[in-house]
Design an enzyme around this catalytic site. Structure first.
Site, PDB file in Angstrom:
ATOM      1  N   LYS A  15      39.706 -25.045   4.811  1.00 47.34           N
ATOM      2  CA  LYS A  15      40.323 -23.825   5.345  1.00 47.34           C
ATOM      3  C   LYS A  15      41.732 -23.591   4.827  1.00 47.34           C
ATOM      4  CE  LYS A  15      37.394 -22.911   9.255  1.00 47.34           C
ATOM      5  NZ  LYS A  15      37.168 -22.980  10.697  1.00 47.34           N
ATOM      6  N   ARG A  30      32.423 -29.819  11.427  1.00 45.82           N
ATOM      7  CA  ARG A  30      31.675 -28.801  10.675  1.00 45.82           C
ATOM      8  C   ARG A  30      32.258 -28.761   9.265  1.00 45.82           C
ATOM      9  NH1 ARG A  30      32.087 -23.567   9.157  1.00 45.82           N
ATOM     10  NH2 ARG A  30      30.200 -22.297   9.251  1.00 45.82           N
TER      11      ARG A  30
HETATM   12  N1  HH2 Z   1      34.435 -21.743  10.961  1.00 42.43           N
HETATM   13  C1  HH2 Z   1      33.782 -20.859  10.183  1.00 42.43           C
HETATM   14  C2  HH2 Z   1      32.529 -20.358  10.567  1.00 42.43           C
HETATM   15  N2  HH2 Z   1      31.939 -20.779  11.703  1.00 42.43           N
HETATM   16  N3  HH2 Z   1      31.967 -22.133  13.634  1.00 42.43           N
HETATM   17  C3  HH2 Z   1      32.607 -23.002  14.428  1.00 42.43           C
HETATM   18  N4  HH2 Z   1      32.027 -23.425  15.567  1.00 42.43           N
HETATM   19  N5  HH2 Z   1      33.838 -23.505  14.110  1.00 42.43           N
HETATM   20  C4  HH2 Z   1      34.490 -23.124  12.973  1.00 42.43           C
HETATM   21  O1  HH2 Z   1      35.635 -23.587  12.741  1.00 42.43           O
HETATM   22  C5  HH2 Z   1      33.838 -22.179  12.106  1.00 42.43           C
HETATM   23  C6  HH2 Z   1      32.563 -21.686  12.491  1.00 42.43           C
HETATM   24  C7  HH2 Z   1      34.412 -20.381   8.914  1.00 42.43           C
HETATM   25  O2  HH2 Z   1      34.016 -21.154   7.812  1.00 42.43           O
HETATM   26  P1  HH2 Z   1      32.867 -20.745   6.780  1.00 42.43           P
HETATM   27  O3  HH2 Z   1      31.558 -20.563   7.483  1.00 42.43           O
HETATM   28  O4  HH2 Z   1      32.851 -21.756   5.697  1.00 42.43           O
HETATM   29  O5  HH2 Z   1      33.348 -19.382   6.134  1.00 42.43           O
HETATM   30  P2  HH2 Z   1      32.913 -17.868   6.326  1.00 42.43           P
HETATM   31  O6  HH2 Z   1      33.222 -17.483   7.743  1.00 42.43           O
HETATM   32  O7  HH2 Z   1      33.741 -17.126   5.324  1.00 42.43           O
HETATM   33  O8  HH2 Z   1      31.438 -17.764   6.060  1.00 42.43           O
END
Ligand code: HH2
Length: 275
Positions: free
Chosen positions: A205, A239
């Site tokens: 992040k 995660r």
């Molecule tokens: N962060 C993201 C998405 N979902 N869910 C939980 N429970 N906690 C988190 O910190 C979290 C989450 C963001 O990361 P990512 O899915 O890699 O990116 P994007 O939202 O751009 O798909």
């Protein structure tokens, strides 16, 4: 928890796994690397992002969930804020709903989860992905995020969701400055007082990028450092995009943390260290 984003625009793996066959292959790889949960998402929630129509989100995630259900024993979670997507994902084999809005964006989400018996991740976010990084402000970020999660646990219980099915998450990067994120991680152990397992999403992040001045592809070491310290502060679920690297680091950290034997007295009983 291994991340598979079936999206064109996720901040790190956007476009890598939009093809369902690639997403399934990635899921199997992450399971083989030791992921206990595979988190499948069809909508990016990066800062400034717009919502994806429900039909598109379903079309992205459902074939991937169904195929992974057939081919791995890892639990599958669906990363969505929409009850309709969650319902179809559960029917396809998801056991956990990972809702970054903690049931606030769709009034049908909590009743759906209650009726299905699925697990539920309740995450803190300030505002919506579109607005969350516009000048986020807290008087006391730990107290406020904790109070929010406590309220969302109560709300989930009031719909009949079982306490043991709930996981909480302070929502790193969701309406937080660098200092807010670091403070939440520094005090992560205090979230254990809410009585539920704590999940954290630190993987690649932007807070890591701000510290290191590096882009997402170069944030693996930062992710590992944050993951190890999160485990030391009591996180139960990490995660991450990089299961193998994080799992190896965490396994070593846990071996050190669990050390107590006749050769290694409990902490606090050793002779003071004299230089
Ligand atoms: N962060 C993201 C998405 N979902 N869910 C939980 N429970 N906690 C988190 O910190 C979290 C989450 C963001 O990361 P990512 O899915 O890699 O990116 P994007 O939202 O751009 O798909």
């Amino acid at each position: 928890m291994g991340v598979i984003n079936v999206t064109p625009d996720s901040f790190y793996d956007g476009g890598f796994y939009l093809d369902p066959a690639r997403a399934v292959e990635r899921g199997l790889t992450l399971a083989a690397e030791g992921a206990d949960i595979l988190d499948i998402g069809g909508e990016s929630t990066r800062p400034g992002s717009d919502p994806v129509p429900v039909e598109i989100e379903k079309k992205r995630v459902l074939p991937v969930i169904a195929a992974l259900r057939e081919q791995t024993s890892a639990l599958i979670s669906i990363d969505t804020t929409k009850a309709e997507v969650a319902e179809a994902a559960i029917a396809a084999g998801a056991a956990i709903v990972n809702d970054i809005s903690a049931g606030r964006f769709d009034s049908r989400m909590l009743p759906l989860v209650a009726g299905s018996g699925a697990g539920l991740v309740l995450m803190h976010m300030l505002g919506t992905p579109k607005t969350m990084q516009v000048n986020p402000h807290y008087e006391d970020v730990v107290v406020e995020v904790k109070a929010f999660l406590g309220q969302r646990i109560e709300q989930a219980l009031s719909f009949g969701i079982r306490q043991e099915n709930l996981i909480i998450d302070p929502g790193i990067g969701f309406g937080k400055t660098l200092e807010h994120n670091l403070c939440l991680l520094h005090h992560l152990d205090s979230f254990r007082e809410l009585g539920r397992p704590v999940l954290v999403g630190i993987s690649r992040k932007s807070f890591l990028g701000k510290i290191l001045n590096l882009e997402a592809p170069d944030r693996l070491e930062g992710t590992i450092a944050a993951a190890v310290l999160a485990v030391q502060r009591g996180a139960s679920v990490l995660r991450v995009h990089d299961v193998q690297a994080v799992k190896r680091a965490v396994t070593v950290a846990e071996a050190i943390l669990s050390q107590e034997s006749e050769f290694c007295p409990p902490k606090g009983t050793q002779e003071p260290y004299v230089h």
